[in-house]
Design a protein around this motif. Structure first.
Motif, PDB file in Angstrom:
ATOM      1  N   TYR A   1       0.733  -1.119  -0.053  1.00 31.47           N
ATOM      2  CA  TYR A   1       0.067   0.081  -0.165  1.00 31.47           C
ATOM      3  C   TYR A   1       0.814   1.043  -0.095  1.00 31.47           C
ATOM      4  CZ  TYR A   1       0.687  -0.312   5.118  1.00 31.47           C
ATOM      5  OH  TYR A   1       1.171  -0.575   6.327  1.00 31.47           O
ATOM      6  N   VAL A   2       0.177   2.332  -0.195  1.00 29.42           N
ATOM      7  CA  VAL A   2       1.124   3.887  -0.027  1.00 29.42           C
ATOM      8  C   VAL A   2       0.594   4.907   0.786  1.00 29.42           C
ATOM      9  CG1 VAL A   2       1.680   5.440  -1.654  1.00 29.42           C
ATOM     10  CG2 VAL A   2       1.427   3.338  -2.693  1.00 29.42           C
ATOM     11  N   ILE A   3       1.454   5.460   1.463  1.00 26.80           N
ATOM     12  CA  ILE A   3       0.930   6.168   2.461  1.00 26.80           C
ATOM     13  C   ILE A   3       1.436   7.605   1.914  1.00 26.80           C
ATOM     14  CG2 ILE A   3       1.516   7.301   4.667  1.00 26.80           C
ATOM     15  CD1 ILE A   3       2.107   4.570   5.974  1.00 26.80           C
TER      16      ILE A   3
ATOM     17  N   ARG B   1       7.771  -4.864   8.070  1.00 22.67           N
ATOM     18  CA  ARG B   1       7.663  -4.108   6.763  1.00 22.67           C
ATOM     19  C   ARG B   1       8.649  -3.625   6.247  1.00 22.67           C
ATOM     20  NH1 ARG B   1       2.878  -4.887   8.412  1.00 22.67           N
ATOM     21  NH2 ARG B   1       0.983  -3.178   8.828  1.00 22.67           N
ATOM     22  N   TRP B   2       8.395  -3.120   4.967  1.00 20.81           N
ATOM     23  CA  TRP B   2       9.559  -2.727   4.120  1.00 20.81           C
ATOM     24  C   TRP B   2       8.762  -1.255   3.643  1.00 20.81           C
ATOM     25  CZ3 TRP B   2       8.340  -7.495   4.513  1.00 20.81           C
ATOM     26  CH2 TRP B   2       9.144  -8.478   4.997  1.00 20.81           C
ATOM     27  N   PHE B   3       9.838  -0.125   3.468  1.00 21.34           N
ATOM     28  CA  PHE B   3       9.443   0.963   3.247  1.00 21.34           C
ATOM     29  C   PHE B   3      10.505   1.460   2.050  1.00 21.34           C
ATOM     30  CE2 PHE B   3       7.297   2.607   7.554  1.00 21.34           C
ATOM     31  CZ  PHE B   3       6.566   1.874   7.521  1.00 21.34           C
TER      32      PHE B   3
ATOM     33  N   ALA C   1       4.675  13.786  -1.079  1.00 18.18           N
ATOM     34  CA  ALA C   1       5.588  12.640  -0.821  1.00 18.18           C
ATOM     35  C   ALA C   1       4.651  11.316  -0.805  1.00 18.18           C
ATOM     36  CB  ALA C   1       6.405  12.699   0.373  1.00 18.18           C
ATOM     37  N   LYS C   2       5.248  10.216  -1.354  1.00 16.67           N
ATOM     38  CA  LYS C   2       4.480   8.851  -1.359  1.00 16.67           C
ATOM     39  C   LYS C   2       5.432   8.021  -0.833  1.00 16.67           C
ATOM     40  CE  LYS C   2       1.307  10.105  -5.000  1.00 16.67           C
ATOM     41  NZ  LYS C   2       0.758   9.352  -6.381  1.00 16.67           N
ATOM     42  N   LEU C   3       5.257   7.057   0.047  1.00 17.02           N
ATOM     43  CA  LEU C   3       5.905   6.007   0.779  1.00 17.02           C
ATOM     44  C   LEU C   3       5.198   4.438   0.312  1.00 17.02           C
ATOM     45  CD1 LEU C   3       8.197   5.569   2.581  1.00 17.02           C
ATOM     46  CD2 LEU C   3       6.568   5.508   4.446  1.00 17.02           C
TER      47      LEU C   3
END
Length: 137
Positions: free
Chosen positions: A33-35, A53-55, A111-113
């Protein structure tokens, strides 16, 4: 296991830019998913006892703070924080082992994570959240 950056890179030529991460093994990823945080908002102090988790910053940049939890029901308020900065210039991946909580702050507008997890949604009851001011600054 400690958090670590899995370094990516990028290649630019007359065709454009190719971002890559040839060291990241996505074999255990079950969902993504994207934050996208508002610029002045800090999404803080939530994490997982079981899930990893991996970011990766896919647009803009972020500061990610991590805390390894000592007691999930009543953690010490003075636990050490580890900080990482992720930028979209390369496809670096921050690996966050089970047992950590995060604080996520966007450094740039829009910004997108990208977030990746090793469990599908609802597979385990493993969401832990603490008040934004619970841990000392």
């Amino acid at each position: 296991m400690a958090p670590l950056i899995i370094s990516g890179g990028s290649h630019k030529d007359n065709r454009g830019v190719l971002s890559y991460n040839n060291l990241f093994d996505a074999g255990i990823i079950k969902r993504i998913y994207v934050i996208e945080n508002n610029l002045n908002f800090i999404r803080r102090w939530q994490g997982h006892k079981i899930e990893q988790r991996w970011f990766s910053a896919i647009q803009g940049s972020f500061i990610i703070q991590l805390i390894k939890i000592d007691n999930w029901q009543r953690p010490n308020k003075d636990l050490d924080k580890i900080s990482f900065t992720l930028k979209d210039e390369s496809l670096d991946v921050l690996q966050i082992p089970a047992g950590y909580i995060t604080s996520i702050r966007s450094l740039t507008e829009g910004a997108k994570l990208l977030v990746m997890s090793d469990y599908i949604l609802g597979a385990v009851n493993d969401d832990y959240k603490y008040a934004t001011d619970y841990f000392t600054e």
